[in-house]
Structure formats: C-alpha cells, structure tokens
Design a protein around this motif. Structure first.
Motif, mmCIF file in Angstrom:
data_model
loop_
_atom_site.group_PDB
_atom_site.id
_atom_site.type_symbol
_atom_site.label_atom_id
_atom_site.label_comp_id
_atom_site.label_asym_id
_atom_site.label_seq_id
_atom_site.Cartn_x
_atom_site.Cartn_y
_atom_site.Cartn_z
ATOM 1 N N PHE A 189 -5.343 11.620 -3.601
ATOM 2 C CA PHE A 189 -6.028 10.597 -2.822
ATOM 3 C C PHE A 189 -7.539 10.718 -2.987
ATOM 4 O O PHE A 189 -8.238 9.703 -3.061
ATOM 5 N N GLN A 218 0.858 -1.192 0.000
ATOM 6 C CA GLN A 218 0.000 0.000 0.000
ATOM 7 C C GLN A 218 0.888 1.234 0.000
ATOM 8 O O GLN A 218 1.959 1.227 0.617
ATOM 9 N N GLY A 240 -7.482 5.633 2.842
ATOM 10 C CA GLY A 240 -6.303 6.452 3.149
ATOM 11 C C GLY A 240 -5.008 5.871 2.627
ATOM 12 O O GLY A 240 -3.932 6.376 2.940
ATOM 13 N N GLU A 257 -5.208 0.934 -7.412
ATOM 14 C CA GLU A 257 -5.561 2.358 -7.383
ATOM 15 C C GLU A 257 -4.423 3.210 -7.941
ATOM 16 O O GLU A 257 -4.668 4.280 -8.505
ATOM 17 N N LYS A 302 -3.455 15.422 -1.297
ATOM 18 C CA LYS A 302 -4.849 15.282 -0.858
ATOM 19 C C LYS A 302 -5.776 15.136 -2.065
ATOM 20 O O LYS A 302 -6.676 14.291 -2.069
ATOM 21 N N LEU A 330 -3.157 3.829 -1.052
ATOM 22 C CA LEU A 330 -3.329 3.482 -2.452
ATOM 23 C C LEU A 330 -2.805 2.071 -2.675
ATOM 24 O O LEU A 330 -1.624 1.801 -2.432
ATOM 25 N N VAL A 351 3.507 8.671 -1.050
ATOM 26 C CA VAL A 351 3.103 9.404 -2.250
ATOM 27 C C VAL A 351 3.712 10.805 -2.238
ATOM 28 O O VAL A 351 4.187 11.293 -3.267
ATOM 29 N N TYR A 408 -8.069 9.071 -6.505
ATOM 30 C CA TYR A 408 -7.610 7.714 -6.810
ATOM 31 C C TYR A 408 -7.796 6.700 -5.679
ATOM 32 O O TYR A 408 -7.736 5.498 -5.926
ATOM 33 N N ASP A 409 -8.012 7.136 -4.461
ATOM 34 C CA ASP A 409 -8.247 6.213 -3.341
ATOM 35 C C ASP A 409 -9.723 5.834 -3.350
ATOM 36 O O ASP A 409 -10.515 6.329 -2.559
ATOM 37 N N HIS A 461 -11.386 4.678 -0.218
ATOM 38 C CA HIS A 461 -11.317 5.683 0.845
ATOM 39 C C HIS A 461 -10.710 5.149 2.141
ATOM 40 O O HIS A 461 -11.141 5.516 3.228
ATOM 41 N N THR A 500 1.228 4.966 1.350
ATOM 42 C CA THR A 500 0.697 5.903 2.337
ATOM 43 C C THR A 500 0.786 7.318 1.786
ATOM 44 O O THR A 500 1.444 7.567 0.767
ATOM 45 N N VAL A 501 0.180 8.242 2.494
ATOM 46 C CA VAL A 501 0.287 9.659 2.130
ATOM 47 C C VAL A 501 1.762 10.070 2.106
ATOM 48 O O VAL A 501 2.202 10.759 1.186
#
Length: 79
Positions: free
Chosen positions: A49, A19, A58, A64, A46, A60, A25, A52-53, A56, A21-22
């Motif tokens: 996300f 995955q 939080g 995604e 933001k 990717l 990315v 593309y998330d 939802h 994370t923020v």
C-alpha cells in the motif's frame, strides 16, 4: 489497461465496490502462499500500500492495482 489485470482485480474485489481494501489484498496475498510460509502478512501488505496506493486513501483502485499485479505475477495466477 490490460483486461487480464482488470479481471484479476474484479476477482479480488470481493465486495464489488471498485476498490481493494487492506483485507482484500491480504486475502489475495494469503492465497498465493501456504500459511506456514508467511505467518504475518501485515508488513507485506503495508509495504504494498505504501508503494501502490498513490492517492493515500487506504484503498487500491484498479489503476493503482495494475502496476502491482504487473510486478507480482502470482496475483494473476488462476486458482
């Protein structure tokens, strides 16, 4: 799914959990632009996300991420 995008995903998935994370990315986007060009990436990340998330959560997933990478070819640029 494109092997190229899966490889790019793996490069940015620094903790290897499958995955993004923020923070991961944000680091990927920051690597594309000089610091002077983009002072604050939080709004960009933001927005990415939000689009593309799709579940939802939080994060990717690779599924995604592929549409994101396809729309941002800079993400696939080699270092």
């Amino acid at each position: 799914m494109s092997e190229r995008y899966v490889a790019v995903f793996a490069r940015y998935d620094t903790d290897g959990d499958g995955q993004l994370t923020v923070d991961e990315v944000t680091a990927a986007i920051a690597g594309m632009f000089p610091a002077a060009e983009v002072a604050d990436l939080s709004g960009i990340v933001k927005a990415l996300f939000a689009e593309y998330d799709v579940d939802h959560d939080g994060l990717l997933s690779v599924e995604e991420f592929v549409p994101l990478a396809a729309n941002l070819p800079e993400l696939g640029a080699e270092d």
